[in-house]
Structure formats: C-alpha cells, structure tokens
Design a protein around this motif. Sequence first.
Motif, short mmCIF file in Angstrom:
data_model
loop_
_atom_site.label_atom_id
_atom_site.label_comp_id
_atom_site.label_asym_id
_atom_site.label_seq_id
_atom_site.Cartn_x
_atom_site.Cartn_y
_atom_site.Cartn_z
N PRO A 86 0.83 -1.21 0.00
CA PRO A 86 0.00 0.00 0.00
C PRO A 86 0.87 1.26 0.00
O PRO A 86 2.04 1.23 0.39
N GLU A 87 0.29 2.35 -0.46
CA GLU A 87 1.03 3.61 -0.51
C GLU A 87 1.54 4.02 0.87
O GLU A 87 2.61 4.63 0.98
N TYR A 88 0.79 3.69 1.90
CA TYR A 88 1.22 4.01 3.27
C TYR A 88 2.58 3.39 3.56
O TYR A 88 3.47 4.02 4.16
N CYS A 89 2.77 2.14 3.17
CA CYS A 89 4.05 1.46 3.43
C CYS A 89 5.16 1.99 2.52
O CYS A 89 6.32 1.98 2.90
N LYS A 90 4.79 2.43 1.32
CA LYS A 90 5.80 3.04 0.46
C LYS A 90 6.31 4.33 1.09
O LYS A 90 7.50 4.65 1.01
N ALA A 91 5.39 5.08 1.69
CA ALA A 91 5.78 6.35 2.32
C ALA A 91 6.46 6.13 3.67
O ALA A 91 7.20 7.01 4.14
N ASN A 92 6.22 4.96 4.28
CA ASN A 92 6.78 4.65 5.60
C ASN A 92 7.40 3.25 5.59
O ASN A 92 6.86 2.31 6.19
N PRO A 93 8.52 3.09 4.92
CA PRO A 93 9.09 1.75 4.74
C PRO A 93 9.53 1.08 6.05
O PRO A 93 9.71 -0.13 6.08
N GLN A 94 9.67 1.88 7.12
CA GLN A 94 10.08 1.30 8.40
C GLN A 94 8.98 0.47 9.05
O GLN A 94 9.24 -0.28 10.00
N ILE A 95 7.75 0.56 8.55
CA ILE A 95 6.63 -0.14 9.17
C ILE A 95 6.81 -1.65 9.11
O ILE A 95 6.50 -2.37 10.07
N LYS A 96 7.35 -2.17 8.04
CA LYS A 96 7.53 -3.61 7.93
C LYS A 96 8.47 -4.11 9.04
O LYS A 96 8.18 -5.13 9.69
N ASN A 97 9.57 -3.41 9.27
CA ASN A 97 10.49 -3.82 10.34
C ASN A 97 9.84 -3.71 11.71
O ASN A 97 10.07 -4.56 12.58
N ARG A 98 9.01 -2.70 11.89
CA ARG A 98 8.32 -2.54 13.18
C ARG A 98 7.36 -3.71 13.40
O ARG A 98 7.28 -4.25 14.51
N LEU A 99 6.65 -4.12 12.35
CA LEU A 99 5.75 -5.26 12.48
C LEU A 99 6.52 -6.55 12.77
O LEU A 99 6.09 -7.38 13.58
N ASP A 100 7.67 -6.71 12.11
CA ASP A 100 8.50 -7.89 12.37
C ASP A 100 8.92 -7.93 13.83
O ASP A 100 8.94 -9.01 14.45
#
Length: 511
Positions: free
Chosen positions: A196-210
């Motif tokens: 989603p565009e949100y994750c493109k704008a905030n790529p750190q979210i994936k690491n935070r979820l991990d």
Amino acid sequence: MSDWTSGYVADISYTYGYYAELNPLRIALGFINAGIRPPNVINACELGFGQGISTNIHAAASQINWYGTDFNPHQAAFAQELSSISGADAKLHDDAFNEFCQRDDLPEFDYIGLHGIWSWISDENRAVIVDFIRRKLKVGGVLYISYNTQPGWAAMVPMRDLLAEHADLMSAQGAGTISRIEDAITFAEQLVAVNPEYCKANPQIKNRLDKIKQDNKNYVAHEYFNRDWEPMAFAKMARWLEPAKMDWACSARYADAIDSIQLTSEQLNLINSIPNPVFRQSVRDFCENRQFRTDYWVKGARRLSTLDQDEMLDGLRVVMGVPRKDVQFKIAGRLGNFDLPSDIYEPLLEVLSAYQPVYISELWQAAKEKGVSRSAMNSAVAILAAKGAILPAQSDESIAQAVSKVGRLNRFLMSQSRSTTELSYLASPVTGGGLAVPLFHQFFLLATLEGADTAKSLATFAWRILASQNKCLLKDGKPIASQDENLAELERQAGNFLNDRLPLYQALKII
C-alpha cells in the motif's frame, strides 16, 4: 455489568520487568549534573506498578517508604506477596487511580513514579493523576514519568490503530487477547504484502511489524491494544503538568544528557539558540526522532552553582555495576560509537575495581593525581554511569538495614527461577535497586547458598534443576544431547561465574 478495566488490557498480565529509572537513588546524579538540588526521598509512590518487581526491589533495598497501586488484582496480589516475603511493608493496593488518589491514609510524597502507564490511560485518568501530583507531591519533590512520544511514533500511529481496530472488530467471538493479537498481526502482514502507498511512504513499518511479531505477547497486548493509546509530544505533556506546578528537570537516562554522542554540532547549536526550555526539548525530540521519553520533573527547582555542584557530587557514593574486565573504553550514542580516553578512565576504574562503594571525592583525588581536570572527571563519572559501569551506592547504615529484607526477597525470586524464566532481576542493598542476573547465574547463586563452592558442584546443582524439567542447554543454537555434555558446558559457565561474577554479586550483597 460495568467494565472495571476502562478499556485497559487486564485479561493477561504485564511482564515481570524491572526499571532502574524508577530508583529514587538515581535522581541525585542526574539532578546535580543538571544543576538542580536533589530531594531527600523518604516517602515514594508508584502508580501502575504492574507486577510490582521495581516497587518491591526498591522497597526491600532501601529505607524509603513505598506506596502504590495497580488495578489488576492478579498483579497486585503478586506484588503484595513479594512485600510480605521481604518484610519491606510496602503499602500496595489494587485500587483504580481515582480510588487510590482519594485515599485518606497516604502521606505527602517526595517522589512519584509512573513508568509507561501514561501512554495507555484515558484523559480522565490523566486528570486524576495530575490532581494527585498537585495535592500529594511535596514542594521540591520529583515526578518520574516515561511515555511514548512524538515524532518517533508518528509513522506507526495509523498502523497501531489498524491493529487495535482489527482486534476489536474482526476477531472471532470469544477469542482471547493473544489470539486477537496474532490475527491482527497476520492481517497487517497481508496488508504490507500488497504494498500500500502508506508502506511506500513509511518503509520502516515492515520492520516494526516484524519486531512486534517477535516481542513478548504480554508486552504487545499492553503496548498496542489498549483502548486508550497516545504517543504524546513533550509540549503537550508540559501543558498537562502545568496545574501541578511541575518543571522539567532532566532525563532519567543519563546518556540523554551527553550531547556529544546524541547530537551533531549543527543540531546542538540550533537547540542551544532556543531560549524557551519546553520548545528546546520539542526541537531536540525532532533531531533525535525520539519515540520514548524518561523524564524527571520537579516541583520547585532549586538551582546549584558550579561550586555547589562539585561539592554535592563529591558527597555521592558510587560502586562498580559490572565486572572490571567488561568495561570497554567506548560509549554508544545516537551518532554511533565513541572511544573514551583511557588516561582519564583508568585512574577511576582502578579505585572502583575493588567493588566497594567510594565517594566521588575519592575518584576526584585519584584523577587529580594523574593530571585529570575536574570537568573531565565529572564527565567521565557521568559517562560511566550512563554505561551502567557504575551505580549509585547508599550509606553503610542504609545498606545494613536493607540486607535482611533483600536476602529474603532474592531467595524467593531465585527459587522461582527454577520454574520460570521471567524473573531476571535481583535486589542489591548497596545500590538500593535491581541488577539483571541471568537464569543460570541464579541457579549458581542458589547453589552457593546451599554450600557449593566449585564449578563442578555448581554445575551439578543447575543440571538437577534442568533435568527435572526435561530441559537441556543449547550450543550454537542446537540442543546439547547428552548429560555429560550438558554438565561440561554448565561447568564451563560456572567457572566463569566464580571468577568474574560471584565477587561482584557478593560485593553488591545480592546474596
């Protein structure tokens, strides 16, 4: 039926953590370095004490009278049990904040502490707490408060809200909190996978979820899934505390005050050009992208001259908090790792390496004889404290009065370690606080109390505990199969323990 939880996660307990910043003995060094006269703490209170590990360690290890509340009865019951075992007589309740703060059997406090809880409660409860601070914190008293803050949490707020919304709306009827958390995280991963565009704008979210996926689920439940959750900007916190007449004093984490490892020279110049202290902290939070603050606030700051600062520092006692061999001449900050000059630190460590409490005046004498300036010595003490290499030390009288209480508490905590890995801190009457003690070290300490004094006898004692639970050690990430190999590895670890750790634990009077 009314909801006594007020939207707070209460069906699973909080973690069994210990938080050194709650130790009132730490206030003095931070305040003096900030040019503020520290209080003499006689009565202290912790609001939202969780399992009560910090409160009970501080109550047992000092002569401070502790009070507190946590509205979860399971947690309050455990905390009360610890107080009963140590004999510290801490007054711990399971009242909601509005009930506790109206009690007529509470003294005025020199210190009130809240760790994390501010981020997870409603504005109504925040108002209750601020009114309590206004009425019950003495003039000159200190508030310790830690909380999630902006701007570091800014990107994560929408994802946290989505996780909580999924847990509330999408989980199967009757599903427990852990199940709802796992389902919500699984869905969030599915969302991230579709880019989603949100994750493109905030790529750190994936690491935070991990990271959330790997975190202790009890912690995750309380951190992310309460109904009320707000990372609060420093300026807003300051407005909340205005009616209680509170002024920001300094960070409770010593490393935060070491500007050279946290800020570039350009950032520091900008911050120092700002005359307003509140706005100065707000700008600093942007420079550091801070997501968690640990702050001391004071009701009526009394400023110290440079001469007063040096004299008050000289009157403080400190003690080594780690084995001498573990002290590296480096310190880590936001800007990276920095080397420390050995010619400044070696004279101090030579005095400290006997593991006995020393006055800072003694460190100054040793430094002066080696040509070290007063400002360099003061800076070195602050850095050693920030690294955890030195800890505050109480008077000999306070130590003597705390020894028996600490002994009873630690013996109980170590006995519990035979069946749980969650209790990883023990109390020290020397520091008035807690020290992280690994599981096998607790086994070895128990063995020492039973008279074992060789690596082989300590290893045998620890192996009996593990074998009774059908457990074994890991080496290189793989289980060690045979009994002989387990005993050999335990004996190796016990030898290191006897050489490096036991002298420190004994000096800190943990046993």
